[in-house]
Design a protein around this motif. Sequence first.
Motif, PDB file in Angstrom:
ATOM      1  N   SER A 213     -11.400   5.321  11.294  1.00 15.71           N
ATOM      2  CA  SER A 213     -10.532   4.778  12.373  1.00 15.71           C
ATOM      3  C   SER A 213     -11.444   4.218  13.580  1.00 15.71           C
ATOM      4  O   SER A 213     -11.931   5.360  14.193  1.00 15.71           O
ATOM      5  CB  SER A 213      -9.515   5.538  12.541  1.00 15.71           C
ATOM      6  OG  SER A 213      -8.575   5.182  13.834  1.00 15.71           O
TER       7      SER A 213
ATOM      8  N   ARG B 108      -2.622  13.336  12.514  1.00 17.65           N
ATOM      9  CA  ARG B 108      -3.334  13.288  11.370  1.00 17.65           C
ATOM     10  C   ARG B 108      -4.863  14.023  11.402  1.00 17.65           C
ATOM     11  O   ARG B 108      -5.450  14.425  12.544  1.00 17.65           O
ATOM     12  CB  ARG B 108      -4.113  11.906  11.384  1.00 17.65           C
ATOM     13  CG  ARG B 108      -2.962  10.740  10.822  1.00 17.65           C
ATOM     14  CD  ARG B 108      -2.563  11.067   9.325  1.00 17.65           C
ATOM     15  NE  ARG B 108      -4.057  10.981   8.373  1.00 17.65           N
ATOM     16  CZ  ARG B 108      -4.387   9.997   7.785  1.00 17.65           C
ATOM     17  NH1 ARG B 108      -3.797   8.571   8.005  1.00 17.65           N
ATOM     18  NH2 ARG B 108      -5.200   9.763   6.854  1.00 17.65           N
TER      19      ARG B 108
ATOM     20  N   GLY C 179      -8.683  14.765  10.902  1.00 17.69           N
ATOM     21  CA  GLY C 179      -9.865  13.969  10.695  1.00 17.69           C
ATOM     22  C   GLY C 179     -11.045  14.441  11.767  1.00 17.69           C
ATOM     23  O   GLY C 179     -10.909  15.497  12.565  1.00 17.69           O
TER      24      GLY C 179
ATOM     25  N   GLU D  41      -1.880  11.322   3.243  1.00 22.57           N
ATOM     26  CA  GLU D  41      -2.416  11.376   4.486  1.00 22.57           C
ATOM     27  C   GLU D  41      -2.217  12.916   5.066  1.00 22.57           C
ATOM     28  O   GLU D  41      -1.177  13.641   4.905  1.00 22.57           O
ATOM     29  CB  GLU D  41      -1.486  10.525   5.485  1.00 22.57           C
ATOM     30  CG  GLU D  41      -1.666   9.189   5.405  1.00 22.57           C
ATOM     31  CD  GLU D  41      -1.098   8.198   6.341  1.00 22.57           C
ATOM     32  OE1 GLU D  41      -0.380   8.977   7.383  1.00 22.57           O
ATOM     33  OE2 GLU D  41      -1.509   7.059   6.321  1.00 22.57           O
TER      34      GLU D  41
ATOM     35  N   LEU E   7     -10.360   9.725   9.199  1.00 21.46           N
ATOM     36  CA  LEU E   7      -9.086  10.268   8.848  1.00 21.46           C
ATOM     37  C   LEU E   7      -8.935  10.801   7.430  1.00 21.46           C
ATOM     38  O   LEU E   7      -9.561  10.196   6.479  1.00 21.46           O
ATOM     39  CB  LEU E   7      -7.933   9.282   9.052  1.00 21.46           C
ATOM     40  CG  LEU E   7      -7.903   8.752  10.355  1.00 21.46           C
ATOM     41  CD1 LEU E   7      -6.719   7.869  10.797  1.00 21.46           C
ATOM     42  CD2 LEU E   7      -7.824   9.844  11.526  1.00 21.46           C
TER      43      LEU E   7
END
Length: 324
Positions: free
Chosen positions: A219, A241, A243, A233, A226
């Motif tokens: 991202s 999220r 990540g 997800e 992520l």
Amino acid sequence: MAGGRSGRRTARVLAPLLVLLAVLAGCQGGNGDGDGGETGRSPFTGETVEDPSAPVLAVKIDNVPAARPPTGLERADIVYVEQVEAGLSRLLAVYSSDLPPTVGPVRSARESDLELLRQFGEPALAYSGVQSKLIPLMEASPVHLLPPGQAPGAYSRSRDRSAPHNMYLDPGAALRAAPDGVSGAADIGFRFGRAPEGGRADTEEAVRFPGASFAFTWSGDEGRWLVTMDGREATTSDGDRLGAPTIVLQRVTVRDSRFGDRGGNITPYSETTGSGEATVLRGGRAYEARWSRPAAESGTEFTTPEGDPMTFARGQVWVVLAPR
């Protein structure tokens, strides 16, 4: 006499300037490549922290779908992804620079955790238990063991989930219950700084275990990769999220150990000493690398194909112990 007074006046004038120059040199020079010994920075993340040598606490975290989302994982310095029985995965989260109030759900440890953790010296390890045959190995290791029986005030059960996916840890309480001698954060081989030359443009990579899968998607807006687990997800318990700026796909030998679970599944052993290939993901690019760890007490060094240090982006690091 006059010459002496003049010399002392000159020294008084120059002293502050010399101090300023020394400070500037310390900021710009020294370990400017972001190595593990950089003053004021965590050797695990390369970020400026209040105490770069705070005690190291590793926590074994459940990672089956019923255990998600995890709590406190986003504040770990390092997250290791390991294969366990039936091809599933668990996480080993390493904390030092930032202790969240709660981490979990906590699950049982494995034999390969002991080898992996030796590069941290004598860290503390929080886990929910181990099979009885593994207890002698655990107790013989230099790792400071903190199961519920050793730190009962640090653990609690959540009513929002069913057992065994509902045990949570207070990391601060766990470290207070630990015996003296828990190792502080120190250089384990990670290097931080500008990305090396080369690499290839890459926005998504995947790793598959027999019973679990991980995908990492770059991202640019967030400046991190992520995480997706088993096609969904991955999020924190707050809904954000998961990540990290750096993902390391460390290819290791995954073999059968001497142990198994109650269902008859053999426990895998991920060998983290030796050497092998790796892929380092950072900044929307993938870099081929080599890893080397000659002995359990050694750190893990990552280098480019040319033999130069492989640098990571500053921030949390995920290390996926992927089958060769």
